[in-house]
Every structure is written in structure tokens, then in C-alpha cells.
Design a protein around this motif. Sequence first.
Motif, PDB file in Angstrom:
ATOM      1  N   THR A   1     -18.766  34.342  -0.403  1.00 35.62           N
ATOM      2  CA  THR A   1     -18.155  33.186   0.265  1.00 35.62           C
ATOM      3  C   THR A   1     -17.457  33.596   1.558  1.00 35.62           C
ATOM      4  O   THR A   1     -16.765  32.787   2.164  1.00 35.62           O
ATOM      5  N   ARG A   2     -17.669  34.844   1.985  1.00 34.14           N
ATOM      6  CA  ARG A   2     -16.981  35.309   3.184  1.00 34.14           C
ATOM      7  C   ARG A   2     -17.549  34.678   4.452  1.00 34.14           C
ATOM      8  O   ARG A   2     -18.695  34.233   4.492  1.00 34.14           O
ATOM      9  N   LEU A   3     -16.734  34.660   5.499  1.00 32.91           N
ATOM     10  CA  LEU A   3     -17.160  34.097   6.782  1.00 32.91           C
ATOM     11  C   LEU A   3     -18.392  34.820   7.301  1.00 32.91           C
ATOM     12  O   LEU A   3     -19.300  34.194   7.843  1.00 32.91           O
ATOM     13  N   PHE A   4     -18.411  36.125   7.143  1.00 29.79           N
ATOM     14  CA  PHE A   4     -19.583  36.888   7.542  1.00 29.79           C
ATOM     15  C   PHE A   4     -19.641  38.166   6.726  1.00 29.79           C
ATOM     16  O   PHE A   4     -18.639  38.616   6.161  1.00 29.79           O
ATOM     17  N   SER A   5     -20.822  38.744   6.639  1.00 32.42           N
ATOM     18  CA  SER A   5     -21.031  39.980   5.881  1.00 32.42           C
ATOM     19  C   SER A   5     -21.865  40.940   6.720  1.00 32.42           C
ATOM     20  O   SER A   5     -22.867  40.541   7.312  1.00 32.42           O
ATOM     21  N   ILE A   6     -21.447  42.184   6.756  1.00 29.61           N
ATOM     22  CA  ILE A   6     -22.210  43.243   7.422  1.00 29.61           C
ATOM     23  C   ILE A   6     -22.505  44.298   6.372  1.00 29.61           C
ATOM     24  O   ILE A   6     -21.602  44.999   5.916  1.00 29.61           O
ATOM     25  N   ASP A   7     -23.743  44.371   5.952  1.00 29.90           N
ATOM     26  CA  ASP A   7     -24.145  45.283   4.884  1.00 29.90           C
ATOM     27  C   ASP A   7     -25.329  46.110   5.371  1.00 29.90           C
ATOM     28  O   ASP A   7     -26.450  45.610   5.502  1.00 29.90           O
ATOM     29  N   ARG A   8     -25.043  47.368   5.680  1.00 33.41           N
ATOM     30  CA  ARG A   8     -26.059  48.278   6.218  1.00 33.41           C
ATOM     31  C   ARG A   8     -26.708  47.668   7.474  1.00 33.41           C
ATOM     32  O   ARG A   8     -26.016  47.425   8.455  1.00 33.41           O
ATOM     33  N   ASP A   9     -28.004  47.403   7.458  1.00 33.17           N
ATOM     34  CA  ASP A   9     -28.676  46.888   8.658  1.00 33.17           C
ATOM     35  C   ASP A   9     -28.877  45.376   8.602  1.00 33.17           C
ATOM     36  O   ASP A   9     -29.782  44.844   9.210  1.00 33.17           O
ATOM     37  N   ARG A  10     -28.013  44.685   7.864  1.00 38.02           N
ATOM     38  CA  ARG A  10     -28.050  43.224   7.787  1.00 38.02           C
ATOM     39  C   ARG A  10     -26.683  42.679   8.173  1.00 38.02           C
ATOM     40  O   ARG A  10     -25.655  43.177   7.712  1.00 38.02           O
ATOM     41  N   ALA A  11     -26.667  41.653   9.012  1.00 40.53           N
ATOM     42  CA  ALA A  11     -25.417  41.016   9.434  1.00 40.53           C
ATOM     43  C   ALA A  11     -25.618  39.512   9.390  1.00 40.53           C
ATOM     44  O   ALA A  11     -26.443  38.972  10.132  1.00 40.53           O
ATOM     45  N   THR A  12     -24.888  38.842   8.528  1.00 41.16           N
ATOM     46  CA  THR A  12     -25.067  37.401   8.341  1.00 41.16           C
ATOM     47  C   THR A  12     -23.734  36.694   8.442  1.00 41.16           C
ATOM     48  O   THR A  12     -22.707  37.196   7.977  1.00 41.16           O
ATOM     49  N   ALA A  13     -23.745  35.511   9.046  1.00 36.67           N
ATOM     50  CA  ALA A  13     -22.517  34.738   9.231  1.00 36.67           C
ATOM     51  C   ALA A  13     -22.724  33.308   8.775  1.00 36.67           C
ATOM     52  O   ALA A  13     -23.831  32.760   8.871  1.00 36.67           O
ATOM     53  N   SER A  14     -21.661  32.712   8.275  1.00 43.16           N
ATOM     54  CA  SER A  14     -21.697  31.298   7.932  1.00 43.16           C
ATOM     55  C   SER A  14     -21.651  30.485   9.228  1.00 43.16           C
ATOM     56  O   SER A  14     -21.792  31.038  10.311  1.00 43.16           O
ATOM     57  N   GLY A  15     -21.426  29.204   9.129  1.00 42.04           N
ATOM     58  CA  GLY A  15     -21.606  28.350  10.301  1.00 42.04           C
ATOM     59  C   GLY A  15     -20.404  28.242  11.220  1.00 42.04           C
ATOM     60  O   GLY A  15     -19.446  29.010  11.118  1.00 42.04           O
ATOM     61  N   GLY A  16     -20.481  27.254  12.113  1.00 39.91           N
ATOM     62  CA  GLY A  16     -19.378  26.981  13.037  1.00 39.91           C
ATOM     63  C   GLY A  16     -19.096  28.147  13.959  1.00 39.91           C
ATOM     64  O   GLY A  16     -19.986  28.681  14.624  1.00 39.91           O
ATOM     65  N   THR A  17     -17.835  28.583  13.979  1.00 32.72           N
ATOM     66  CA  THR A  17     -17.430  29.672  14.874  1.00 32.72           C
ATOM     67  C   THR A  17     -17.441  31.033  14.182  1.00 32.72           C
ATOM     68  O   THR A  17     -17.078  32.031  14.815  1.00 32.72           O
ATOM     69  N   ALA A  18     -17.841  31.091  12.918  1.00 28.98           N
ATOM     70  CA  ALA A  18     -17.881  32.382  12.213  1.00 28.98           C
ATOM     71  C   ALA A  18     -18.774  33.412  12.909  1.00 28.98           C
ATOM     72  O   ALA A  18     -18.451  34.609  12.889  1.00 28.98           O
ATOM     73  N   PRO A  19     -19.911  33.009  13.531  1.00 27.23           N
ATOM     74  CA  PRO A  19     -20.705  34.014  14.253  1.00 27.23           C
ATOM     75  C   PRO A  19     -19.920  34.715  15.359  1.00 27.23           C
ATOM     76  O   PRO A  19     -20.196  35.885  15.663  1.00 27.23           O
ATOM     77  N   LEU A  20     -18.947  34.027  15.954  1.00 32.14           N
ATOM     78  CA  LEU A  20     -18.102  34.659  16.964  1.00 32.14           C
ATOM     79  C   LEU A  20     -17.377  35.852  16.368  1.00 32.14           C
ATOM     80  O   LEU A  20     -17.347  36.938  16.954  1.00 32.14           O
ATOM     81  N   ASP A  21     -16.813  35.678  15.178  1.00 37.84           N
ATOM     82  CA  ASP A  21     -16.097  36.770  14.524  1.00 37.84           C
ATOM     83  C   ASP A  21     -17.036  37.914  14.176  1.00 37.84           C
ATOM     84  O   ASP A  21     -16.683  39.089  14.332  1.00 37.84           O
ATOM     85  N   MET A  22     -18.228  37.581  13.699  1.00 37.39           N
ATOM     86  CA  MET A  22     -19.188  38.618  13.363  1.00 37.39           C
ATOM     87  C   MET A  22     -19.563  39.433  14.601  1.00 37.39           C
ATOM     88  O   MET A  22     -19.575  40.674  14.567  1.00 37.39           O
ATOM     89  N   MET A  23     -19.850  38.739  15.702  1.00 41.08           N
ATOM     90  CA  MET A  23     -20.258  39.450  16.913  1.00 41.08           C
ATOM     91  C   MET A  23     -19.115  40.275  17.488  1.00 41.08           C
ATOM     92  O   MET A  23     -19.323  41.382  17.986  1.00 41.08           O
ATOM     93  N   LEU A  24     -17.882  39.767  17.408  1.00 42.15           N
ATOM     94  CA  LEU A  24     -16.731  40.545  17.876  1.00 42.15           C
ATOM     95  C   LEU A  24     -16.598  41.833  17.078  1.00 42.15           C
ATOM     96  O   LEU A  24     -16.289  42.894  17.642  1.00 42.15           O
TER      97      LEU A  24
END
Length: 373
Positions: free
Chosen positions: A152-175
Motif C-alpha cells: 500500500t506504499r506510495l511507491f516501491s523500488i525493488d531491485r530493477d523495478r520501480a513502481t508508483a501509485s497515482g497522483g503526485t506519488a511518481p514525483l516522490d519516486m523520481m526524486l
Amino acid sequence: MTTANQSPIPQTIGFLLLDNFTLISLASAIEPLRMANQLAGRELYRWYSLSIDGEPVRASDGLQVTPDAAITIPLALDMVIVCGGVGPSRSVQREHITWLQGQARLSRRLGAVCTGSWALARAGLLDGHEASVHWECLAAMREAHPRVALTTRLFSIDRDRATASGGTAPLDMMLNLIGRDHGRELSAGISEMFICERMRNEQDDQRIPLRHVLGTNQPKLLEIVALMEANLEEPIELDELADYVGVSRRQLERLFQRYLHCSPSRYYLKLRLTRARQLLKQTAMSIIEVASACGFVSTPHFSKCYREYFGVTPRDERLGVAPHAASRHQLASYVPGGMAGVLPANVPELPVSCAILALSQAKGEPTYASVRL
């Protein structure tokens, strides 16, 4: 960690647009890359938008986006991010699946924003990986893809996979990804430019409406949780909570175990610690004051509970120290120039990334090259 000084070659990211993708998630993922280039004063990242045939793709708000290229163009990508939105089960086509599987065979890193994780899961590329997806899609994806370790996290970075939920969460992942590539100073500078109050990390959860999780057939449980949320500073004893809503203590325990998969006391503790985290990050309250405001009788007990739950002490949380568990989520090392090897000689003319134009236009900005790498 890879820095610009180690490699002048920019990382190249392809954004695969699914029908009905959400524009806010796409923009939240691309804009940090643009600003990274501007603040660094050089091209650290370049990006392309892609579709099956290169034809315009309609976003969920009805606007059409003309992609830079079709997926048949052999771009030397370092990473592919799938951009999903409304109705991912209808938007994912066989061509998407085949192409994504091909990208995986080329050892490209893979990511997704909003409901784009559905496409990666359909392709079998998230099996055994932790992944995030917008909460509206969470239950259906768990049912359809049980091999994916959904969170249920805003985003997850696991090895060579990076996934984010919607809205502005991709901003946090990319940062977070940019910070790993080029240092915290750059990611903090981007956050300031976007007037982002704070950079959220992998420990931050989506705020999922409990009614969405439970439906409307558990009014007693909804009432109990509402009482918990309204009484964080002075927690109510579980027997009292049960009396308030007219159930026994045993019934209370069963409701939480069946529908929320934890004990009532554990759920109550989670609410209090989540509130404490907000206060630590968003206010100047002392740790003692935060502990008291969240119903902890002593600071040592608060610190112990906080560290056990979040993997970091309250003091380190406030200082921005990453949790110890974060190291296992590090992405695979970046290989300059893409990992696909040498392209064939007779390839079609490749599109020019709009990152070059954006960087050229940014040269007149006062923040251009303001962060030294």
C-alpha cells in the motif's frame, strides 16, 4: 550510486502511454527529470513518450498526447516506465506485453506509475517483486496477480523495478531515484523548485479510504476505527471501544483479524505512529511533545515502537536519515548508454528527445546550473 562526473552520458527513459493514462502521473514522473537537467546545467536525463504505433494516445481527461515514437523504433533505453490510468485491464494490449517482455530480456529497468503496474504484472515482470499501484486497483490486482508482492506504499523500488501509485506519488519516486543517481542536494533542489513540502520515501503509505477497503457492510468496524482516529492523544482501552459500539472484546478482535489482518491494538498503534510521523516531518514539535500528542507515556517507549515499525528512530526521521532496510531496494547499477548493446546499422531515424529543447530553454533561468555535482 552513479554521478554525472562518472558518466557524461544521460540516462534515457521511455514512457509507455496506455489508453486513458493519467496526465498528472505522467507529468509527476517527467518534470523532475527536466528540473534535474536545469539545476545541473547539463543533460543528466533524456526521455521519450511511446505508444504501440506512434499515434496519439488519449488521457483520462480526454486530452490527446502525440508520442515521440512507436515502440517499434529501436531506442537505446535504460529504463521503461508504463503510464496507466483508468481501466488498465482494458488498456493493456498484446503488443504492450510482448514489447515489455522484450525490454526485460534486454536487461532494461522497468517501472510503472498509477495503474501501469498492471501491464508489468500481466507480462509476468513483477512476479516476486514488491510493487505499488493506485489503491482503486489494489484489490483487483491482488486477485488477478497473486505472485506480485503488492504493498500500500506510495511507491516501491525493488531491485530493477520501480513502481508508483497515482497522483503526485511518481514525483516522490523520481526524486528518490534522482537522489540515488546524483545525490540528495539535487533531489532537494528539485523539491524546492516544485514547492514540494517534503520528499516522501518508500515507507509512506497511500491514504486508502477505509470504506473502500471494507465496503459498507461493516459499520461497527468503521465506527471503531473512527473512534480510534479521534482519540490518538488519549487512547481508549479496547474493552471501552467494544462497549461503545455494542460488541464483545472477542468480536472486536475477530473483526480486525478478518478485515484488517491485524489485532485492534496493532492497528491503533499504527494510527498513532503514522500521526507521529506526520508531526515529526511537518511541525517543529519536540520529540517529547510528539510522543505525548500521540498517546505514548514515555519518550523511550515511543522511540522503541517507532524504530520497530518504521526502521528508523524519531530523531533520524526528522533528520532525513533513510531507514536501514532501504539498501535492499537499491536499483541495479546504471550502465552508460543503455544496456541493449550496439544497434543495427539500418535502423530508422531516431526521434530527438524533447529534453534537449527543454534544457536549451532553461539556460535563461536563474537556477540554471545552480547545483554542483
